[in-house]
Design a protein around this motif. Structure first.
Motif, PDB file in Angstrom:
ATOM      1  N   ASP A 177      32.383  46.357  49.598  1.00 34.86           N
ATOM      2  CA  ASP A 177      33.353  45.501  48.900  1.00 34.86           C
ATOM      3  C   ASP A 177      33.692  46.085  47.529  1.00 34.86           C
ATOM      4  O   ASP A 177      34.842  46.008  47.082  1.00 34.86           O
ATOM      5  CB  ASP A 177      32.868  44.059  48.798  1.00 34.86           C
ATOM      6  CG  ASP A 177      31.553  43.916  48.043  1.00 34.86           C
ATOM      7  OD1 ASP A 177      30.742  44.861  48.053  1.00 34.86           O
ATOM      8  OD2 ASP A 177      31.334  42.841  47.441  1.00 34.86           O
ATOM      9  N   ALA A 178      32.720  46.684  46.870  1.00 35.64           N
ATOM     10  CA  ALA A 178      32.976  47.305  45.568  1.00 35.64           C
ATOM     11  C   ALA A 178      33.866  48.532  45.734  1.00 35.64           C
ATOM     12  O   ALA A 178      34.773  48.767  44.926  1.00 35.64           O
ATOM     13  CB  ALA A 178      31.663  47.676  44.896  1.00 35.64           C
TER      14      ALA A 178
ATOM     15  N   SER B 102      37.356  47.349  46.137  1.00 36.21           N
ATOM     16  CA  SER B 102      37.903  46.924  44.842  1.00 36.21           C
ATOM     17  C   SER B 102      38.340  48.127  44.017  1.00 36.21           C
ATOM     18  O   SER B 102      39.433  48.134  43.451  1.00 36.21           O
ATOM     19  CB  SER B 102      36.873  46.122  44.047  1.00 36.21           C
ATOM     20  OG  SER B 102      36.624  44.888  44.662  1.00 36.21           O
TER      21      SER B 102
ATOM     22  N   ALA C  24      45.017  45.038  36.747  1.00 30.86           N
ATOM     23  CA  ALA C  24      44.178  44.070  37.467  1.00 30.86           C
ATOM     24  C   ALA C  24      45.046  43.120  38.279  1.00 30.86           C
ATOM     25  O   ALA C  24      44.773  42.862  39.464  1.00 30.86           O
ATOM     26  CB  ALA C  24      43.309  43.289  36.483  1.00 30.86           C
TER      27      ALA C  24
ATOM     28  N   VAL D   3      42.629  41.919  41.842  1.00 33.06           N
ATOM     29  CA  VAL D   3      41.235  41.652  41.462  1.00 33.06           C
ATOM     30  C   VAL D   3      41.227  41.050  40.062  1.00 33.06           C
ATOM     31  O   VAL D   3      42.198  41.176  39.309  1.00 33.06           O
ATOM     32  CB  VAL D   3      40.343  42.921  41.505  1.00 33.06           C
ATOM     33  CG1 VAL D   3      40.347  43.543  42.891  1.00 33.06           C
ATOM     34  CG2 VAL D   3      40.769  43.932  40.461  1.00 33.06           C
ATOM     35  N   ALA D   4      40.131  40.444  39.721  1.00 32.79           N
ATOM     36  CA  ALA D   4      40.006  39.834  38.398  1.00 32.79           C
ATOM     37  C   ALA D   4      39.955  40.907  37.313  1.00 32.79           C
ATOM     38  O   ALA D   4      39.468  42.015  37.543  1.00 32.79           O
ATOM     39  CB  ALA D   4      38.741  38.981  38.337  1.00 32.79           C
ATOM     40  N   ARG D   5      40.464  40.546  36.150  1.00 30.17           N
ATOM     41  CA  ARG D   5      40.445  41.460  35.006  1.00 30.17           C
ATOM     42  C   ARG D   5      39.024  41.918  34.710  1.00 30.17           C
ATOM     43  O   ARG D   5      38.775  43.077  34.396  1.00 30.17           O
ATOM     44  CB  ARG D   5      41.070  40.768  33.794  1.00 30.17           C
ATOM     45  CG  ARG D   5      41.136  41.606  32.547  1.00 30.17           C
ATOM     46  CD  ARG D   5      41.745  40.824  31.385  1.00 30.17           C
ATOM     47  NE  ARG D   5      41.084  39.561  31.108  1.00 30.17           N
ATOM     48  CZ  ARG D   5      39.948  39.438  30.413  1.00 30.17           C
ATOM     49  NH1 ARG D   5      39.349  40.478  29.924  1.00 30.17           N
ATOM     50  NH2 ARG D   5      39.422  38.241  30.207  1.00 30.17           N
ATOM     51  N   THR D   6      38.064  41.009  34.844  1.00 31.82           N
ATOM     52  CA  THR D   6      36.664  41.359  34.576  1.00 31.82           C
ATOM     53  C   THR D   6      36.155  42.411  35.559  1.00 31.82           C
ATOM     54  O   THR D   6      35.322  43.248  35.196  1.00 31.82           O
ATOM     55  CB  THR D   6      35.762  40.107  34.641  1.00 31.82           C
ATOM     56  OG1 THR D   6      35.949  39.473  35.909  1.00 31.82           O
ATOM     57  CG2 THR D   6      36.084  39.138  33.519  1.00 31.82           C
ATOM     58  N   THR D   7      36.667  42.395  36.795  1.00 28.54           N
ATOM     59  CA  THR D   7      36.272  43.406  37.783  1.00 28.54           C
ATOM     60  C   THR D   7      36.743  44.781  37.340  1.00 28.54           C
ATOM     61  O   THR D   7      36.000  45.763  37.421  1.00 28.54           O
ATOM     62  CB  THR D   7      36.827  43.066  39.178  1.00 28.54           C
ATOM     63  OG1 THR D   7      36.344  41.785  39.563  1.00 28.54           O
ATOM     64  CG2 THR D   7      36.440  44.108  40.206  1.00 28.54           C
TER      65      THR D   7
ATOM     66  N   ARG E 280      34.590  45.853  34.516  1.00 30.51           N
ATOM     67  CA  ARG E 280      33.225  46.156  34.962  1.00 30.51           C
ATOM     68  C   ARG E 280      33.179  47.546  35.604  1.00 30.51           C
ATOM     69  O   ARG E 280      32.228  48.290  35.425  1.00 30.51           O
ATOM     70  CB  ARG E 280      32.738  45.088  35.949  1.00 30.51           C
ATOM     71  CG  ARG E 280      31.295  45.283  36.381  1.00 30.51           C
ATOM     72  CD  ARG E 280      30.725  44.125  37.217  1.00 30.51           C
ATOM     73  NE  ARG E 280      31.548  43.709  38.343  1.00 30.51           N
ATOM     74  CZ  ARG E 280      32.243  42.566  38.394  1.00 30.51           C
ATOM     75  NH1 ARG E 280      32.221  41.709  37.392  1.00 30.51           N
ATOM     76  NH2 ARG E 280      32.955  42.258  39.452  1.00 30.51           N
ATOM     77  N   ARG E 281      34.213  47.906  36.341  1.00 35.67           N
ATOM     78  CA  ARG E 281      34.251  49.202  37.035  1.00 35.67           C
ATOM     79  C   ARG E 281      34.676  50.348  36.121  1.00 35.67           C
ATOM     80  O   ARG E 281      34.295  51.495  36.346  1.00 35.67           O
ATOM     81  CB  ARG E 281      35.203  49.140  38.234  1.00 35.67           C
ATOM     82  CG  ARG E 281      34.780  48.169  39.283  1.00 35.67           C
ATOM     83  CD  ARG E 281      33.579  48.696  40.031  1.00 35.67           C
ATOM     84  NE  ARG E 281      33.064  47.655  40.908  1.00 35.67           N
ATOM     85  CZ  ARG E 281      31.782  47.476  41.150  1.00 35.67           C
ATOM     86  NH1 ARG E 281      30.881  48.261  40.600  1.00 35.67           N
ATOM     87  NH2 ARG E 281      31.397  46.515  41.936  1.00 35.67           N
TER      88      ARG E 281
END
Length: 184
Positions: free
Chosen positions: A8-9, A12, A36, A41-45, A48-49
């Motif tokens: 899943d990552a 993303s 994003a 996907v969420a901005r935080t994702t 985070r990546r």
């Protein structure tokens, strides 16, 4: 190097990179938030990546150059006849370059992985042109680095013209490289 990403990552990251290419090709100043949103996907994702916008663009460029190198290898340069390889490689490169124009247009930092990948592509191209010369497709006295630069310029021009079938464009590029513009 860190551990492999979960499926899943990976999805993303792939969605983020694909959206980044589309968004940045249209607006090179686009924000991480816009990327994003376009990726779904969420901005935080995204944050985070990718620690920064630069990290995202660097990863995008590295991914695009890796795809370009694979496109060259997919032409079977070690086993197919040089004319076949030249045509296949041209088709493949045109497809990758048209899909990743923003990423492949990024400045390359000397000494990095992207620079090393570009050097590998250049080496492969020179090997292909040497095989074409040995096969009699190019003049035996041709300067291979000059031929490479002309080949790259022809590919670039093919990408800047009206959109067309990559196979037909590759045929034009290869014919122009091998025969010039004079009568046959």
């Amino acid at each position: 190097m860190g551990r492999p990403l979960r499926a899943d990552a990976e999805r993303s990251v792939r969605a983020i990179l694909e959206a980044a290419e589309r968004v940045l090709a249209e607006n090179p100043a686009a924000s991480m938030e816009q990327i994003a949103e376009a990726s779904g996907v969420a901005r935080t994702t995204v944050h985070r990546r990718f620690a920064s916008r630069k990290a995202l663009i660097d990863t995008l460029a590295a991914s695009a150059v890796e795809r370009l190198a694979q496109a060259v290898e997919d032409s079977r340069p070690d086993t197919a006849p040089p004319l076949v390889v030249l045509h296949r490689a041209t088709v493949n490169v045109l497809q990758v370059k048209s899909a990743f124009g923003f990423a492949l247009g990024q400045p390359v930092e000397p000494g990095g992985a992207v620079a090393e990948a570009w050097e590998g592509i250049t080496t492969r191209c020179l090997e292909l042109l040497a095989a074409a010369r040995e096969e009699g497709l190019l003049d035996p006295t041709v300067d291979l680095d000059w031929a490479r630069r002309v080949y790259y310029a022809l590919i670039s021009e093919a990408l800047h013209g009206p959109e067309g079938d990559p196979d037909a464009l590759a045929t034009k590029v290869v014919n122009t490289l091998l025969h010039g513009l004079g009568p046959r």
